[in-house]
Design a protein around this motif. Structure first.
Motif, short mmCIF file in Angstrom:
data_model
loop_
_atom_site.label_atom_id
_atom_site.label_comp_id
_atom_site.label_asym_id
_atom_site.label_seq_id
_atom_site.Cartn_x
_atom_site.Cartn_y
_atom_site.Cartn_z
N LEU A 4 2.18 -8.72 -2.36
CA LEU A 4 2.65 -9.65 -1.35
C LEU A 4 2.57 -11.05 -1.92
N HIS A 101 3.89 -9.61 7.62
CA HIS A 101 3.62 -8.63 6.56
C HIS A 101 2.13 -8.28 6.47
N ALA A 260 -1.21 -5.18 -2.38
CA ALA A 260 -0.92 -4.63 -1.06
C ALA A 260 -1.95 -3.57 -0.69
N GLN A 264 0.16 -2.16 5.22
CA GLN A 264 0.32 -3.61 5.27
C GLN A 264 1.56 -4.04 6.04
#
Length: 279
Positions: A4, A101, A260, A264
């Motif tokens: 991310l 996210h 991640a 997630q």
């Protein structure tokens, strides 16, 4: 997604630098973006262009000054808070908080505080105190949190090309630095410094005296990680090429990548319902 990527970028006028923003989004593809200093009212935010680039957004504009936004790639951020609590009379657009996210993201534009001493510096410190109090609650809530934005604080002399040249500036005053350290003392991790403990990294170069060309910069854009996010830090950096563009902002985008975790893509629970409506 395996990683991310979260970025913060003081755009210094989104109408004037819309093309710079869109080029950066296309090239770097961050998953979450915090923007500051939009210098535009809500109706002037280029949401159609941002959606065409693949991002949803929430924002809080202000005519000529301030303004913050949160962008999420392929999704709409879920707004949690609009405005920093603690002063109902504060009308500055400086704080947004959203889930995106799987992470709670706080986007902040801390007051500059110049000239100091004076009312602008007093406001800077008052705003900082309110933020420190709010951040303590975020740190304790048990969810992954990133505090991302333009803090208008140079944490140490290692974060500026020449502290003597800025000795009287609000960004370097002991009170400003003490507030930033108190924030870190809550347990937050300064992501860039954690990744590069011994390197001089700058995120801002003003427009005077060829400071960009001479790399006479300051580190004032920070991403702070909650305790559960810090072990997931993979990389961090500054997209310096954006500062070298024509009509560039005096800031460059600053970013982190996080490893991640399973699930997630799900939004974390929040302590309150989303406030306001995404534009």
């Amino acid at each position: 997604m395996d990683q991310l990527k979260i970025a913060t970028f003081n755009i210094n006028g989104i109408r004037a630098r819309r093309s710079n923003l869109l080029e950066w989004l296309e090239r770097e593809q961050p998953d979450v973006v915090c923007l500051q200093e939009l210098k535009a009212q809500d109706a002037d935010f280029p949401i159609d262009d941002i959606r065409a680039a693949g991002y949803g957004a929430i924002w809080q504009g202000q005519k000529s000054w301030n303004g913050v936004a949160i962008l999420a790639k392929g999704d709409d951020p879920l707004e949690i808070r609009r405005g920093l609590p603690g002063d109902p009379d504060d009308t500055h657009s400086r704080y947004l908080e959203a889930a995106a996210h799987g992470v709670i993201v706080a986007c902040l534009y801390l007051p500059n505080g110049n000239p100091q001493p004076g009312p602008k510096f007093d406001y800077k410190l008052s705003w900082f105190e309110r933020f420190i109090e709010h951040a303590a609650g975020l740190f304790a809530n048990g969810h992954p949190v990133v505090l991302a934005g333009d803090y208008n604080v140079v944490p140490t002399d290692e974060d500026i090309y020449n502290p003597r040249s800025w000795a009287k500036d609000a960004l370097l005053q002991p009170e400003s630095r003490e507030c930033f350290q108190r924030l870190l003392d809550q347990g937050w991790t300064d992501a860039l410094r954690a990744k590069y403990p011994d390197e001089r990294l700058y995120t801002f170069w003003d427009y005077f005296r060829q400071h960009w060309q001479k790399n006479s910069g300051l580190r004032i854009d920070h991403l702070l990680l909650s305790a559960d996010l810090a072990p997931r830090l993979v990389d961090a950096g500054v997209d310096r090429w954006v500062r070298d563009q024509e009509h560039a902002s005096d800031h460059a985008p600053t970013w982190i990548t996080l490893r991640a975790e399973v699930g997630q893509d799900k939004q974390p629970p929040t302590r309150r319902k989303a406030k306001g409506t995404a534009k």
